[in-house]
Structures are given as structure tokens and as C-alpha cells.
Write an enzyme that holds these catalytic residues in place. Structure first.
Site, PDB file in Angstrom:
ATOM      1  N   ASP A 236     -87.290  -4.351  47.147  1.00  0.00           N
ATOM      2  CA  ASP A 236     -86.891  -5.151  45.987  1.00  0.00           C
ATOM      3  C   ASP A 236     -88.137  -5.626  45.238  1.00  0.00           C
ATOM      4  O   ASP A 236     -89.217  -5.706  45.803  1.00  0.00           O
ATOM      5  CB  ASP A 236     -86.099  -6.383  46.446  1.00  0.00           C
ATOM      6  CG  ASP A 236     -84.766  -5.994  47.079  1.00  0.00           C
ATOM      7  OD1 ASP A 236     -84.285  -4.879  46.802  1.00  0.00           O
ATOM      8  OD2 ASP A 236     -84.245  -6.808  47.855  1.00  0.00           O
ATOM      9  N   TYR A 372     -79.061  -2.806  54.030  1.00  0.00           N
ATOM     10  CA  TYR A 372     -79.336  -3.865  53.050  1.00  0.00           C
ATOM     11  C   TYR A 372     -79.492  -5.174  53.819  1.00  0.00           C
ATOM     12  O   TYR A 372     -78.509  -5.772  54.251  1.00  0.00           O
ATOM     13  CB  TYR A 372     -78.193  -3.970  52.040  1.00  0.00           C
ATOM     14  CG  TYR A 372     -78.127  -2.779  51.110  1.00  0.00           C
ATOM     15  CD1 TYR A 372     -79.041  -2.644  50.072  1.00  0.00           C
ATOM     16  CD2 TYR A 372     -77.158  -1.793  51.271  1.00  0.00           C
ATOM     17  CE1 TYR A 372     -78.989  -1.558  49.220  1.00  0.00           C
ATOM     18  CE2 TYR A 372     -77.091  -0.708  50.413  1.00  0.00           C
ATOM     19  CZ  TYR A 372     -78.007  -0.598  49.393  1.00  0.00           C
ATOM     20  OH  TYR A 372     -77.957   0.479  48.545  1.00  0.00           O
TER      21      TYR A 372
END
Ligand SMILES: [Zn+2]
Ligand SMILES: [Zn+2]
Length: 412
Positions: A236, A372
Site C-alpha cells: 500500500d 489482505y
């Protein structure tokens, strides 16, 4: 040492050779009717031997050859055109191809039937080979189908050469220390990259990216026109990438120079990307490595800072439980706009609590590729099951996330 040429044409070939007489073929095209007969001879040499065998004198040409239009007499013109077309580019390996008038190629096949040869080689294959030989002899570059730096396409009807300059591929590992930097260039959503008021004309959502920082000195060094970045996965924007760094491959498009001082590029990055991106193990790579990097699915280790009021003992209990269960993760809400909505099964391979303070704690996790982590901690509104928040029975919030290691090699 090259073996001595062998050529011992059967009677059927001699008959075909007699039928090929009087058609105005140049020595190359005459000999090529028997191109797959014997070894170590050029087609004009084949022509000479066949004509000696059937007792006809070497043909006097009257006008252009009906098959090749005397192309094979003018190969040096095409070599010159190739050199001009690739002028300004460094290349060491090349491939030759040619575009022909389809009628000419069809006429050649008709000729094979009329003459009755079963040994014919096509003009196109011969052209590609002979052009390659001459280009190699003129430049010292290596011709062949494997990993060319440049592909030449001789467009015969048009009389020009088209070139395709293949990318220069480098690979390395990067660490990202900056929590505001995306991995790749993000086109502005409003204008799709054209430039608008929203993005101040840059066409980008973020001013810079790992890709652009790494590509900049390489584009300068190679004179390339652009780049394509391939990471072994991505982190990210607000996650740091630590440890040995993340493997990547960068393709430099249409490079003018291929001899690059990579240690100097790394040193330059040490200045231009200081405290943001660090690059190691920068080396030239093979084009296949693009797919290898994209397809690799190594386990990853993370450090996760979590906000939530939970006793240490309860966290440890929940982690023990989490390790025994597969996780069903539906595509997270935050990436649903660019990924298909589906449920995937992943595992937490290892987990431990490394730090705890009132209201927050820090975990280290090792997970299967494609897990995730943020969603596993927070729950993503129940789209990830089980999740740590549900196991603890309290709402949790990820405060920070760092990738500690990509376990792509045994050493890690
Ligand atoms: Zn010819
Ligand atoms: Zn814009």
C-alpha cells in the site's frame, strides 16, 4: 572446421533442374529450388553444380529474375537500410524478417509444382537468412531469433526497413521508506492522465512513485523513451517496504544505449531518492524475468501496528486460534473497483505479538501471498472471515503496516 559440402542430387532433382531452365531464374532462385538438398552450399553454388551436372552453361540473365526481381543481388542495399533505420541505437543481437508481395510468394510455390521439386526453400526464408548473415558480417552483431535487441523488417514492396527496438530489462530489489509514495505511476482519475486543474496539469494522482524514481536515472543513462515497472506484488502507499526489499523488473522502452553503468545508477539513486527508495542488486535481466516476477507468489512478513483495547493474553490466544484456520477473504472494498469480486482462501503462517501498550499493540505476521492483512485485522465489515477483530470481540484499527520481508528465495 566446417565439414566439406555434400551434394549428390538424385535423378529426380536433375530432371527438375532441366525443367527449371529457360525461365530466367537468377542463380540464387534456381539453386533455392533445391535448397533443402545437400549441406554446406550456398544456393548459387547449388545452381552451378546442378547446371554442370545436367550440362547446361551458366544462364545469361535477360531481365530481372521472375521470382525475386534480382533482390538477392541487392542485399547490401537492404543492409544499408537496416543500418540507417537503427541509427542512433546500440544493439548487439538482432533478428531479420521481411514482408513480401503475397503474389510473389504464391508464384514461387507454383514454380515448385511446375518444376517438380520437393526441395524448395522459400524466398522469404532465404532473404531473412542472407540479410542476417550480411548484417552480422558488417556489424559484428549476432543474428538469430533469441532475445534480439532490435528486429528488422524489410518491407520489400515499399522499399524500406521497419525496426522494433526491444526493451532493456533490469531487475533489482527496492526498499521503500516513504509512506506517501505509490509503487507505480497513478494516472489522475479525473482526466485519465491528460492533465487537468485537479492534478495541476501533471496527469498524476501522486507527484512521484517508486517506479518513476528508479526509472529516472536509467532513462537518462539509456536515452530510453519510457519504462514499464513490474513488482513482485505491491505494498500500500502508506506501507513501508523494508528488509531485503521487494524484487522488481523494469523495462526501459526504446533504449538508445544498452551498456549502462548500473553501480553509478544505484549511486545516483542514493542521492535523488534519499530516505524514500533504496535499490540493491540492480543487474541486467532477461525478458522472461518479467513474467517470473509477476507470477511469483512468495510468503511475506509484516509488522502491523493496531489500535484496540485488548489484554495481551487475549491477543495471544486469538493469534493461536488464527493460525489453525484458513481465512476466507472477499475482495476488499478498497480495491473492489479494480479487482474482480471473489472469495479467496489464505493462511496466516506465523503470528506473534511483539509489543503492547494501553490501547495499542504490534504484531508480526507471516502470510501466504495475496493475503489482505489490514482486512484480516479489521474485518472489512465481515468480508474477511475469521478476522482478528471478531476473534477478540473488539473493533480494531490498523495504524501502520510495514512489509518486513518478501520470502522469494530460500535465504529469507
Ligand atoms: Zn531470383
Ligand atoms: Zn488530472
Amino acid at each position: 572446421m566446417t565439414p566439406a559440402p555434400t551434394f549428390d542430387p538424385p535423378e529426380a532433382a536433375l530432371e527438375a533442374a532441366r525443367r527449371a531452365e529457360g525461365r530466367g531464374l537468377c542463380p540464387e532462385c534456381y539453386g533455392r529450388l533445391f535448397g533443402r538438398l545437400g549441406h554446406g552450399l550456398t544456393n548459387p553454388e547449388r545452381s552451378e553444380r546442378l547446371r554442370a551436372a545436367i550440362g547446361t552453361p551458366p544462364a545469361m540473365s535477360v531481365g530481372p529474375c521472375p521470382v525475386c526481381g534480382d533482390l538477392f543481388d541487392r542485399l547490401d542495399v537492404w543492409v544499408d537500410r537496416c543500418l540507417r533505420a537503427a541509427d542512433g541505437f546500440e544493439w548487439h543481437r538482432f533478428t531479420c524478417g521481411s514482408r513480401w508481395d503475397p503474389e510473389r510468394l504464391a508464384a514461387e510455390e507454383t514454380l515448385w509444382h511446375e518444376v517438380g521439386t520437393e526441395w524448395g526453400e522459400s524466398a522469404r526464408a532465404a532473404m531473412n537468412r542472407e540479410l542476417g548473415k550480411r548484417l552480422g558480417a558488417r556489424t559484428g552483431a549476432e543474428g538469430g531469433p533469441d532475445r534480439p535487441d532490435v528486429v528488422f523488417l524489410a518491407d520489400l514492396p515499399v522499399g524500406r526497413v521497419e525496426t522494433t527496438v526491444l526493451p532493456l530489462t533490469v531487475r533489482g530489489r527496492y526498499r521503500k521508506l516513504d509512506r506517501t509514495l505509490p509503487q507505480t505511476r497513478w494516472p489522475c482519475r479525473r482526466c485519465q492522465g491528460r492533465g487537468c486543474d485537479h492534478c495541476r496539469g501533471t496527469g498524476k494522482t501522486y507527484a512521484e512513485s517508486v517506479e518513476e524514481l528508479i526509472a529516472a536515472p536509467l532513462l537518462t543513462a539509456t536515452g530510453g523513451e519510457g519504462s514499464r515497472f513490474h513488482g513482485m506484488g505491491r505494498e500500500d502507499i502508506d506501507a513501508r517496504m523494508l528488509g531485503r526489499g521487494r524484487p522488481f523488473v523494469l523495462e526501459i522502452l526504446r533504449p538508445r544505449r544498452r551498456t549502462v553503468d548500473l553501480p553509478a545508477v544505484v549511486a545516483e539513486l542514493g542521492r535523488t531518492a534519499k530516505d524514500r527508495v533504496e535499490v540493491e542488486e540492480l543487474t541486467l535481466a532477461d525478458p522472461e524475468e518479467v513474467a517470473q516476477v509477476k507470477e511469483a507468489a512468495p510468503e511475506k512478513s509484516y509488522r502491523v501496528g493496531v489500535r484496540g483495547d485488548v489484554p495481551v493474553a487475549k491477543v495471544n490466544e486469538a493469534l493461536d486460534l488464527a493460525l489453525t484456520r484458513a481465512i476466507a477473504q472477499r475482495t476488499p472494498t478498497r480495491v473492489a473497483h479494480r479487482r474482480a469480486d471473489r472469495v479467496r482462501t489464505r493462511r496466516i503462517v506465523a503470528a506473534r505479538l511483539v509489543d503492547a501498550a494501553p490501547g495499542r499493540f504490534t504484531l508480526e505476521l507471516r502470510t501466504e501471498a495475496g493475503t489482505y492483512v489490514k482486512e484480516w485485522v479489521e474485518g472489512d465489515g465481515g468480508r474477511t472471515e475469521p478476522n482478528l477483530s471478531a476473534l477478540l470481540g473488539v473493533p480494531l484499527k490498523v495504524e501502520f503496516l510495514d512489509v518486513l520481508e518478501i520470502h522469494d528465495t530460500e535465504a529469507a
